[in-house]
Motif scaffolding. Structure first.
Motif, PDB file in Angstrom:
ATOM      1  N   SER A 298      33.376  29.759  38.405  1.00  0.00           N
ATOM      2  CA  SER A 298      33.139  31.197  38.232  1.00  0.00           C
ATOM      3  C   SER A 298      31.845  31.444  37.471  1.00  0.00           C
ATOM      4  N   GLY A 299      31.618  30.682  36.392  1.00  0.00           N
ATOM      5  CA  GLY A 299      30.366  30.829  35.662  1.00  0.00           C
ATOM      6  C   GLY A 299      29.168  30.401  36.480  1.00  0.00           C
ATOM      7  N   TRP A 300      29.320  29.339  37.236  1.00  0.00           N
ATOM      8  CA  TRP A 300      28.222  28.827  38.070  1.00  0.00           C
ATOM      9  C   TRP A 300      27.869  29.799  39.187  1.00  0.00           C
ATOM     10  N   SER A 301      28.871  30.331  39.866  1.00  0.00           N
ATOM     11  CA  SER A 301      28.599  31.254  40.966  1.00  0.00           C
ATOM     12  C   SER A 301      28.034  32.572  40.466  1.00  0.00           C
ATOM     13  N   GLY A 302      28.345  32.949  39.223  1.00  0.00           N
ATOM     14  CA  GLY A 302      27.802  34.180  38.677  1.00  0.00           C
ATOM     15  C   GLY A 302      26.301  34.141  38.472  1.00  0.00           C
ATOM     16  N   VAL A 303      25.732  32.953  38.304  1.00  0.00           N
ATOM     17  CA  VAL A 303      24.274  32.806  38.130  1.00  0.00           C
ATOM     18  C   VAL A 303      23.692  31.959  39.266  1.00  0.00           C
TER      19      VAL A 303
ATOM     20  N   ILE B 127      20.192  29.597  39.720  1.00  0.00           N
ATOM     21  CA  ILE B 127      20.245  28.153  39.965  1.00  0.00           C
ATOM     22  C   ILE B 127      19.455  27.780  41.212  1.00  0.00           C
ATOM     23  N   LEU B 128      19.499  28.652  42.236  1.00  0.00           N
ATOM     24  CA  LEU B 128      18.825  28.346  43.492  1.00  0.00           C
ATOM     25  C   LEU B 128      17.363  28.776  43.526  1.00  0.00           C
ATOM     26  N   THR B 129      16.931  29.554  42.539  1.00  0.00           N
ATOM     27  CA  THR B 129      15.528  29.986  42.508  1.00  0.00           C
ATOM     28  C   THR B 129      14.549  28.812  42.424  1.00  0.00           C
ATOM     29  N   PRO B 130      14.781  27.786  41.575  1.00  0.00           N
ATOM     30  CA  PRO B 130      13.831  26.660  41.528  1.00  0.00           C
ATOM     31  C   PRO B 130      13.677  25.903  42.833  1.00  0.00           C
TER      32      PRO B 130
ATOM     33  N   PHE C  84      21.526  29.091  25.619  1.00  0.00           N
ATOM     34  CA  PHE C  84      20.636  28.190  24.878  1.00  0.00           C
ATOM     35  C   PHE C  84      19.865  27.247  25.805  1.00  0.00           C
ATOM     36  N   TYR C  85      20.461  26.897  26.944  1.00  0.00           N
ATOM     37  CA  TYR C  85      19.836  25.947  27.872  1.00  0.00           C
ATOM     38  C   TYR C  85      19.676  26.621  29.238  1.00  0.00           C
ATOM     39  N   HIS C  86      18.794  27.618  29.310  1.00  0.00           N
ATOM     40  CA  HIS C  86      18.638  28.410  30.510  1.00  0.00           C
ATOM     41  C   HIS C  86      17.328  28.132  31.248  1.00  0.00           C
ATOM     42  N   THR C  87      16.565  27.186  30.793  1.00  0.00           N
ATOM     43  CA  THR C  87      15.307  26.869  31.477  1.00  0.00           C
ATOM     44  C   THR C  87      15.475  25.783  32.532  1.00  0.00           C
ATOM     45  N   GLU C  88      16.546  25.028  32.443  1.00  0.00           N
ATOM     46  CA  GLU C  88      16.774  23.924  33.382  1.00  0.00           C
ATOM     47  C   GLU C  88      18.273  23.845  33.656  1.00  0.00           C
ATOM     48  N   PHE C  89      18.655  23.770  34.955  1.00  0.00           N
ATOM     49  CA  PHE C  89      20.053  23.955  35.342  1.00  0.00           C
ATOM     50  C   PHE C  89      20.727  22.690  35.868  1.00  0.00           C
ATOM     51  N   SER C  90      20.084  21.536  35.746  1.00  0.00           N
ATOM     52  CA  SER C  90      20.710  20.328  36.279  1.00  0.00           C
ATOM     53  C   SER C  90      22.007  20.003  35.547  1.00  0.00           C
TER      54      SER C  90
ATOM     55  N   PHE D  86      24.050  22.160  34.323  1.00  0.00           N
ATOM     56  CA  PHE D  86      25.045  23.111  34.828  1.00  0.00           C
ATOM     57  C   PHE D  86      25.611  22.623  36.159  1.00  0.00           C
ATOM     58  N   ASN D  87      24.720  22.109  37.019  1.00  0.00           N
ATOM     59  CA  ASN D  87      25.186  21.597  38.310  1.00  0.00           C
ATOM     60  C   ASN D  87      26.106  20.394  38.146  1.00  0.00           C
ATOM     61  N   TRP D  88      25.814  19.522  37.170  1.00  0.00           N
ATOM     62  CA  TRP D  88      26.657  18.350  36.972  1.00  0.00           C
ATOM     63  C   TRP D  88      28.034  18.705  36.416  1.00  0.00           C
ATOM     64  N   CYS D  89      28.153  19.876  35.786  1.00  0.00           N
ATOM     65  CA  CYS D  89      29.469  20.309  35.304  1.00  0.00           C
ATOM     66  C   CYS D  89      30.444  20.524  36.460  1.00  0.00           C
ATOM     67  N   LEU D  90      29.918  20.877  37.624  1.00  0.00           N
ATOM     68  CA  LEU D  90      30.782  21.131  38.777  1.00  0.00           C
ATOM     69  C   LEU D  90      31.524  19.884  39.262  1.00  0.00           C
ATOM     70  N   PRO D  91      30.833  18.823  39.670  1.00  0.00           N
ATOM     71  CA  PRO D  91      31.584  17.634  40.113  1.00  0.00           C
ATOM     72  C   PRO D  91      32.418  17.019  39.002  1.00  0.00           C
ATOM     73  N   GLY D  92      31.924  17.107  37.752  1.00  0.00           N
ATOM     74  CA  GLY D  92      32.709  16.567  36.648  1.00  0.00           C
ATOM     75  C   GLY D  92      34.028  17.288  36.476  1.00  0.00           C
ATOM     76  N   SER D  93      34.004  18.621  36.542  1.00  0.00           N
ATOM     77  CA  SER D  93      35.237  19.399  36.380  1.00  0.00           C
ATOM     78  C   SER D  93      36.175  19.198  37.559  1.00  0.00           C
TER      79      SER D  93
END
Length: 370
Positions: A189-194, A198-201, A329-335, A337-344
């Motif tokens: 839910s948090g990932w899809s909200g932003v 995440i896809l802009t880079p 706090f960590y909004h300049t780089e999203f890797s 955040f992406n790794w939280c998905l497969p981990g969860s």
């Protein structure tokens, strides 16, 4: 609320909060500070109504439907909420233009800003109209229960609030399956909200990100209802279905994360691969929601459905809030955040794999009916 007030009163109270919240956001006040407070107040009222709407599906299905229809009813009632979120992915980019392309000329910039403001107000008025229509329909006709209980479980006595919370907190199996639901769904839910950030880079536009979110939710609704119907036909398969869905979510999220690391993995980064991996992830996770709800209720019966699903929804929102807090706090780089998905998703898969399922409510219906 369902347990104390009944279904009709709770739905009317919830929908009235939504009407009031949507109305406050539409009040035409020129003072920006007052307008900001009204919007925040409206969002607060809408947020208060949210948990009740999200948790209503299992109670509704138990009250109105027979044992061989409950999972399907839960899926339809719970996943219709997600269709609203799917619409939001499209309404935002299509109705309200992005300010990123605004000209530096002051006159043109002001004109663009006024146009965006008018479009946002149009969306707010439309939401107020839809919520008011739903409230009017519920007020005209929405009975609390059918004339006759559809099952033994629907007519049985439930535990009190105090005993219910004690039962939930002391039930290790419930805590295990609750974490299996809350961690991946909260992270997703948090990932899809932003998702657009995440896809802009990787050079995916806001409109494309909206379509990805839309199709992932729509696909999750279709697959979720199909899986729930399968669970109604072949009872006792909830754990097996969740294992399939979480395995697919783990693979899809890993594929997406590795695809974004093109400098390391050298996987092809195309619009097709991003669309496919994101949509598959949304389908697998969103379709697991009604299956989880049914498993919660079966595991801790006779705890009321609203209390059970309220606890797991609170846990899911808590994990989402923690994740978004770190994002500030960590909004300049999203890797990360992406790794939280497969981990969860992997953690949830392991929890379900170790979970020992039971069907106490279904057992009561089958044995007593016979």
């Amino acid at each position: 609320c369902f347990f104390i007030l009944g279904l009709r009163v709770t739905v009317l109270l919830t929908s009235s909060l939504m009407v009031l919240g949507a109305g406050l956001r539409c009040v035409p006040v020129s003072d920006l500070e007052i307008r900001k407070k009204l919007i925040h107040g409206g969002q607060l009222l809408n947020g208060l109504a949210g948990p009740t709407v999200m948790n209503a599906a299992p109670f509704l299905s138990t009250t109105w439907f027979s044992p061989d229809e409950r999972a399907t009813a839960t899926a339809i009632a719970s996943l219709l909420n997600y269709l609203g979120a799917a619409g939001a992915f499209l309404v935002g980019p299509l109705v309200v233009p992005s300010p990123n392309g605004t000209s530096h000329l002051s006159l043109v910039a002001q004109s663009n800003t006024d146009h965006i403001k008018d479009r946002i107000e149009a969306v707010l008025y439309a939401e107020f109209g839809m919520v008011s229509l739903i409230f009017s329909a519920a007020l005209a006709y929405f009975p609390s229960r059918p004339p006759f209980p559809p099952s033994v479980a629907a007519a049985s006595q439930r535990l009190s609030y105090r005993r219910s919370f004690c039962r939930l907190l002391s039930n290790f199996r419930f805590l295990m399956v609750a974490l299996a639901y809350a961690i991946p769904l909260g992270v997703f839910s948090g990932w899809s909200g932003v998702l657009d950030l995440i896809l802009t880079p990787v050079h995916v536009s806001q409109v494309d990100a909206g379509w990805i979110g839309f199709w992932s939710i729509v696909g999750g609704c279709v697959v979720g209802i199909a899986m729930a119907r399968f669970a109604d036909f072949i009872r006792g398969m909830l754990k097996f279905i969740l294992l399939l869905l979480l395995s697919g979510a783990t693979l899809a999220s890993t594929w997406f994360t590795l695809t974004c690391l093109t400098s390391v993995t050298h996987l092809p980064l195309t619009t097709a691969t991003l669309y496919t991996s994101c949509i598959l992830l949304g389908i697998f996770l969103n379709s697991s929601v009604p299956i989880f709800f049914e498993l919660f209720v079966e595991t801790v019966y006779p705890v009321p459905e609203g209390i059970t699903c309220g606890v797991v929804t609170f846990l899911s929102n808590m994990f989402m809030g923690v994740l978004l807090f770190f994002l500030t706090f960590y909004h300049t780089e999203f890797s990360w955040f992406n790794w939280c998905l497969p981990g969860s998703c992997l953690l949830s898969l392991l929890l379900i794999l170790c979970f020992r399922e039971s069907y106490d409510r279904l057992y009561l219906d089958v044995v007593v009916s016979v």
